[in-house]
Design a protein around this motif. Sequence first.
Motif, short mmCIF file in Angstrom:
data_model
loop_
_atom_site.label_atom_id
_atom_site.label_comp_id
_atom_site.label_asym_id
_atom_site.label_seq_id
_atom_site.Cartn_x
_atom_site.Cartn_y
_atom_site.Cartn_z
N ILE A 119 6.31 -13.68 10.10
CA ILE A 119 6.37 -13.26 8.70
C ILE A 119 4.97 -12.91 8.18
O ILE A 119 4.79 -11.96 7.41
N MET A 120 3.93 -13.66 8.63
CA MET A 120 2.57 -13.38 8.19
C MET A 120 1.97 -12.19 8.93
O MET A 120 1.30 -11.34 8.33
N ALA A 121 2.25 -12.10 10.24
CA ALA A 121 1.71 -11.00 11.04
C ALA A 121 2.24 -9.65 10.56
O ALA A 121 1.47 -8.70 10.35
N THR A 122 3.54 -9.58 10.38
CA THR A 122 4.14 -8.31 9.97
C THR A 122 3.90 -8.01 8.50
O THR A 122 3.89 -6.85 8.10
N LEU A 123 3.71 -9.06 7.69
CA LEU A 123 3.33 -8.84 6.28
C LEU A 123 1.97 -8.17 6.21
O LEU A 123 1.77 -7.22 5.44
N ALA A 124 1.03 -8.65 7.04
CA ALA A 124 -0.31 -8.04 7.07
C ALA A 124 -0.23 -6.60 7.55
O ALA A 124 -0.87 -5.71 6.99
N THR A 125 0.58 -6.35 8.59
CA THR A 125 0.74 -4.99 9.10
C THR A 125 1.35 -4.09 8.03
O THR A 125 0.96 -2.92 7.88
N TRP A 126 2.32 -4.61 7.30
CA TRP A 126 2.95 -3.86 6.21
C TRP A 126 1.92 -3.46 5.15
O TRP A 126 1.84 -2.29 4.74
N ILE A 127 1.10 -4.42 4.71
CA ILE A 127 0.09 -4.15 3.68
C ILE A 127 -0.91 -3.11 4.17
O ILE A 127 -1.27 -2.18 3.44
N ILE A 128 -1.36 -3.25 5.43
CA ILE A 128 -2.34 -2.33 5.99
C ILE A 128 -1.77 -0.92 6.11
O ILE A 128 -2.39 0.07 5.69
N THR A 129 -0.59 -0.80 6.71
CA THR A 129 0.00 0.53 6.92
C THR A 129 0.37 1.20 5.59
O THR A 129 0.15 2.41 5.43
N ALA A 130 0.91 0.43 4.66
CA ALA A 130 1.26 1.00 3.35
C ALA A 130 0.00 1.45 2.62
O ALA A 130 -0.03 2.51 1.98
N GLY A 131 -1.07 0.65 2.73
CA GLY A 131 -2.34 1.01 2.10
C GLY A 131 -2.96 2.24 2.74
O GLY A 131 -3.48 3.12 2.05
N MET A 132 -2.90 2.32 4.07
CA MET A 132 -3.43 3.48 4.78
C MET A 132 -2.67 4.75 4.42
O MET A 132 -3.26 5.83 4.29
N ALA A 133 -1.34 4.62 4.28
CA ALA A 133 -0.52 5.79 3.92
C ALA A 133 -0.97 6.38 2.59
O ALA A 133 -1.03 7.61 2.43
N LEU A 134 -1.32 5.52 1.65
CA LEU A 134 -1.78 6.00 0.34
C LEU A 134 -3.22 6.50 0.40
O LEU A 134 -3.59 7.46 -0.28
N THR A 135 -4.04 5.85 1.25
CA THR A 135 -5.46 6.18 1.32
C THR A 135 -5.72 7.54 1.95
O THR A 135 -6.53 8.32 1.44
N VAL A 136 -5.02 7.83 3.06
CA VAL A 136 -5.32 9.06 3.81
C VAL A 136 -5.02 10.33 3.01
O VAL A 136 -5.56 11.39 3.31
N CYS A 137 -4.16 10.21 1.99
CA CYS A 137 -3.81 11.42 1.21
C CYS A 137 -4.12 11.25 -0.27
O CYS A 137 -3.70 12.08 -1.08
N ASN A 138 -4.86 10.15 -0.60
CA ASN A 138 -5.17 9.87 -2.01
C ASN A 138 -3.91 9.79 -2.85
O ASN A 138 -3.88 10.20 -4.02
N ALA A 139 -2.83 9.26 -2.24
CA ALA A 139 -1.54 9.05 -2.91
C ALA A 139 -0.86 10.36 -3.33
O ALA A 139 0.04 10.34 -4.18
N ILE A 140 -1.28 11.48 -2.73
CA ILE A 140 -0.68 12.78 -3.06
C ILE A 140 0.19 13.24 -1.88
O ILE A 140 -0.31 13.40 -0.77
N PRO A 141 1.49 13.44 -2.08
CA PRO A 141 2.37 13.88 -0.99
C PRO A 141 1.93 15.22 -0.39
O PRO A 141 1.35 16.06 -1.09
#
Length: 325
Positions: A119-141
């Motif tokens: 639960i902790m390992a995948t929670l961290a992965t979730w936060i990182i991947t979700a954050g990276m998804a927003l970061t790489v495009c500056n939250a613009i689709p």
Amino acid sequence: MSKLGRSSKQNIVLLIILVALCVFFFSQNDRFISMRNMMSMVRQSLPNLLLACSMMFVIASGAIDLSVGGVMGLSAMFYGYLCIWGVNPWLAIPIIMVFGAGIGVLNTVIMEKLKIPAIMATLATWIITAGMALTVCNAIPISDELVKPITAWNSMKFFDSIPLALFIVVAVIIVFIFLEKKTLLGKYAIAIGGNDSAAYYAGINVFKMRMIFFILSGVIAAFSGIWQVGRLGSADPTIGVGMEFSVIAAVILGGVNIKGGEGTILGVVIGTLILMILTNGMQMMGIDSFFQQIVTGIVLYVAVLVNSLGGAKKKINKKMVAAKE
């Protein structure tokens, strides 16, 4: 009925609930059973159905994968950028699925080698991947025309009315049922979830099996992200927001024990269909979306309660049998 196993009985009860919901919503709106509405639900719920199948193995083995929503979002963004960089849109699909497999390997290594709870390992992965998804495009689709070719598979139909999504869903469900019933994956998932130490001493390679389960989850999450790009016509970083909770809710409703050691693909599919029909039916009745969440939460509470009571009864029966022996 008395000779049926607990899982079979649960599936029959879930099927009755599913039919009852269909009858009720049809009585409220006769367009509910229309071909157009049914096929629309399939297209919209394809990620839920596919992710629920892969999540069944993960949870039945005593783990959990909270990273699927983040992986969907990041996969969608990577897919969009690959298309912009000149990679063929169809060739980009397997590349992104390999990326999803890599996330599954990462989750497994963090869990099994670093001894961090799932639960902790995948929670961290979730936060990182979700954050990276927003970061790489500056939250613009990404809505570039180079991403558009994949939208063809969302509108693709056979026999004038049956969408490609239905064939994908049926094919994946059949594959997962085969994996559950005809290979060691299903048996080992239940054995590991029941007692991973006992499974290890029985000769089961727990690390290898967990890696397979998480790779399946990662690959399906990546594919689901790409599917959503095709359905929406753009790569949106928020494409998988809340998906992990919807999928876990469907899996638990489908009779999978949240502690592991029990569950079936068929039950999970029916559980997902129940939530899908419940949501769609309430929408067609004009029920407020916030109230829909309340109803879904109550249904999940009931499912967990029934699951827990059934598990407790099973343990009591085992103890009584052991005492008699």
